[in-house]
Design an enzyme around this catalytic site. Structure first.
Site, PDB file in Angstrom:
ATOM      1  N   ASP A 203      85.917 -65.042 -93.917  1.00  0.00           N
ATOM      2  CA  ASP A 203      84.829 -64.131 -94.252  1.00  0.00           C
ATOM      3  C   ASP A 203      85.274 -63.329 -95.473  1.00  0.00           C
ATOM      4  OD1 ASP A 203      82.459 -62.530 -93.982  1.00  0.00           O
ATOM      5  OD2 ASP A 203      83.656 -60.973 -93.023  1.00  0.00           O
ATOM      6  N   SER A 204      84.347 -62.583 -96.040  1.00  0.00           N
ATOM      7  CA  SER A 204      84.707 -61.714 -97.149  1.00  0.00           C
ATOM      8  C   SER A 204      85.644 -60.597 -96.687  1.00  0.00           C
ATOM      9  CB  SER A 204      83.443 -61.095 -97.735  1.00  0.00           C
ATOM     10  OG  SER A 204      82.726 -60.443 -96.701  1.00  0.00           O
TER      11      SER A 204
ATOM     12  N   TYR B 265      80.991 -59.772-100.545  1.00  0.00           N
ATOM     13  CA  TYR B 265      80.398 -60.950-101.172  1.00  0.00           C
ATOM     14  C   TYR B 265      78.885 -60.750-101.378  1.00  0.00           C
ATOM     15  CZ  TYR B 265      84.417 -64.164-100.339  1.00  0.00           C
ATOM     16  OH  TYR B 265      85.637 -64.814-100.332  1.00  0.00           O
ATOM     17  N   GLY B 266      78.307 -59.901-100.549  1.00  0.00           N
ATOM     18  CA  GLY B 266      76.845 -59.740-100.538  1.00  0.00           C
ATOM     19  C   GLY B 266      76.239 -59.310-101.859  1.00  0.00           C
TER      20      GLY B 266
ATOM     21  N   GLU C 286      81.229 -50.553 -90.822  1.00  0.00           N
ATOM     22  CA  GLU C 286      82.657 -50.454 -91.171  1.00  0.00           C
ATOM     23  C   GLU C 286      83.195 -49.052 -90.971  1.00  0.00           C
ATOM     24  OE1 GLU C 286      84.324 -52.455 -94.459  1.00  0.00           O
ATOM     25  OE2 GLU C 286      83.178 -54.263 -94.033  1.00  0.00           O
TER      26      GLU C 286
ATOM     27  N   CYS D 275      73.970 -61.147 -91.062  1.00  0.00           N
ATOM     28  CA  CYS D 275      75.125 -60.552 -91.745  1.00  0.00           C
ATOM     29  C   CYS D 275      76.164 -60.306 -90.657  1.00  0.00           C
ATOM     30  CB  CYS D 275      74.730 -59.234 -92.419  1.00  0.00           C
ATOM     31  SG  CYS D 275      76.140 -58.342 -93.104  1.00  0.00           S
ATOM     32  N   THR D 276      77.402 -60.574 -90.994  1.00  0.00           N
ATOM     33  CA  THR D 276      78.478 -60.509 -89.996  1.00  0.00           C
ATOM     34  C   THR D 276      78.540 -59.189 -89.223  1.00  0.00           C
ATOM     35  OG1 THR D 276      79.835 -59.887 -91.893  1.00  0.00           O
ATOM     36  CG2 THR D 276      80.076 -62.137 -91.054  1.00  0.00           C
ATOM     37  N   HIS D 277      78.188 -58.100 -89.905  1.00  0.00           N
ATOM     38  CA  HIS D 277      78.364 -56.786 -89.282  1.00  0.00           C
ATOM     39  C   HIS D 277      77.266 -56.419 -88.270  1.00  0.00           C
ATOM     40  CE1 HIS D 277      80.794 -56.652 -92.872  1.00  0.00           C
ATOM     41  NE2 HIS D 277      81.261 -55.459 -92.576  1.00  0.00           N
TER      42      HIS D 277
ATOM     43  N   CYS E   3      81.115 -66.005 -92.850  1.00  0.00           N
ATOM     44  CA  CYS E   3      80.340 -65.101 -93.699  1.00  0.00           C
ATOM     45  C   CYS E   3      78.956 -65.685 -94.004  1.00  0.00           C
ATOM     46  CB  CYS E   3      81.118 -64.917 -95.001  1.00  0.00           C
ATOM     47  SG  CYS E   3      80.282 -63.908 -96.213  1.00  0.00           S
ATOM     48  N   ASN E   4      77.926 -64.896 -93.825  1.00  0.00           N
ATOM     49  CA  ASN E   4      76.560 -65.378 -94.079  1.00  0.00           C
ATOM     50  C   ASN E   4      76.321 -65.622 -95.566  1.00  0.00           C
ATOM     51  OD1 ASN E   4      74.773 -64.885 -91.367  1.00  0.00           O
ATOM     52  ND2 ASN E   4      76.501 -63.504 -91.521  1.00  0.00           N
TER      53      ASN E   4
HETATM   54  N1  DGL Z   1      80.332 -60.949 -94.535  1.00  0.00           N
HETATM   55  C1  DGL Z   1      79.183 -60.654 -95.347  1.00  0.00           C
HETATM   56  C2  DGL Z   1      77.998 -61.485 -94.853  1.00  0.00           C
HETATM   57  O1  DGL Z   1      77.934 -61.859 -93.699  1.00  0.00           O
HETATM   58  C3  DGL Z   1      78.838 -59.178 -95.321  1.00  0.00           C
HETATM   59  C4  DGL Z   1      79.799 -58.298 -96.071  1.00  0.00           C
HETATM   60  C5  DGL Z   1      79.864 -58.636 -97.553  1.00  0.00           C
HETATM   61  O2  DGL Z   1      78.874 -58.399 -98.273  1.00  0.00           O
HETATM   62  O3  DGL Z   1      80.884 -59.157 -97.967  1.00  0.00           O
HETATM   63  O4  DGL Z   1      77.132 -61.786 -95.626  1.00  0.00           O
END
Ligand code: DGL
Length: 254
Positions: free
Chosen positions: A3-4, A35-36, A146, A178-180, A66-67
């Protein structure tokens, strides 16, 4: 699995619940997160390097947790992975949606990168063209998670602010793309009520693995690696996983 950053640990958690014996090497690309808000080229480039690293580390399966990376870099990761299978957090959701009878209107919340990729409508067009996706970028939610804000009212306020921008009257399901966001799943569900399904991609990924008959005969170990050490990652990771971790720093360009 990669993931990011720290958010992918929600996917790891869902995966470990289903496969407690899997030995997992988790890479969080803290040097390049988030990454978003990155360009597709950069997301692909970062993801390629991680896939190459995981492959050289002996991974037998690569999971893009990561999405944003699943949306933009799935093909690039498959290319790097060679004959190692690759799973992601977009395709299992698409397969799940396509199997639901009478589903026509689905909401989606995610990063700008995921929403702008148009990946869901594109993949659904072939499998379930009757499903319309209403996608909304909700970039304030990842930092909220976070920071570990425990104030229920604040979480409710922000989630509700975003939900008001979706066509709730006709929406039958909402994808937490989104992962969070699974950390806020209860808040989403409470605000949406019982008639709208709230979908957690990590759980659907685990379900798809089960349905495919995947099995892992390891010892349930976890190696947690980051491209840049931050104490924030460590703290958030321990909070999300509910146990201490030993964090290693790696250099993908070494
Ligand atoms: N992990 C990213 C996602 O699921 C979210 C956090 C990011 O923007 O890196 O898209």
């Amino acid at each position: 699995m990669f993931d990011s950053g720290v958010g992918g640990l929600t996917v790891l958690k869902a995966f470990r619940n289903a496969f407690p014996q899997a030995d997992i090497q988790y890479v969080g690309d803290t040097l390049h997160m988030p990454y978003g808000d990155k360009s597709p080229d950069n997301i692909r480039d970062f993801s390629r390097h991680i896939a190459r690293y995981l492959r050289s580390s002996g991974a037998e399966l690569i999971v893009i947790a990561c999405n944003s990376a699943s949306s933009w870099a799935y093909e690039a990761v498959c290319e790097e992975a060679g004959n190692i299978p690759v799973l992601d957090v977009v395709r299992p959701v698409v397969h799940h949606l396509a199997k639901q009878p009478n589903l026509s209107r689905v909401g989606l919340v995610g990063t700008r990168a995921t929403v702008q990729s148009g990946i869901y409508p594109r993949l659904l067009k072939a499998l379930a063209p009757n499903i319309h996706i209403d996608a909304l970028a909700t970039p304030l939610l990842a930092p909220l998670v976070e920071e570990g804000i425990q104030l229920h009212e604040l979480n409710r306020l922000l989630v509700s602010h975003y939900l008001q921008q979706l066509p709730l009257d006709s929406m039958q399901a909402l994808v937490l793309a989104c992962t969070h966001y699974p950390v806020l799943q209860d808040v989403f569900q409470e605000l949406l009520g019982p008639n709208i399904q709230v979908l957690n991609p990590g759980e659907l990924l685990a379900l798809e693995c089960r349905n495919k008959g995947l099995n892992f005969a390891g010892k349930g170990t976890l190696l947690c690696e980051v491209t840049e050490y931050t104490s924030a990652f460590e703290k958030t990771a321990e909070r999300l996983l509910g146990h201490p971790i030993s964090l290693q720093t790696i250099d993908l360009h070494a």
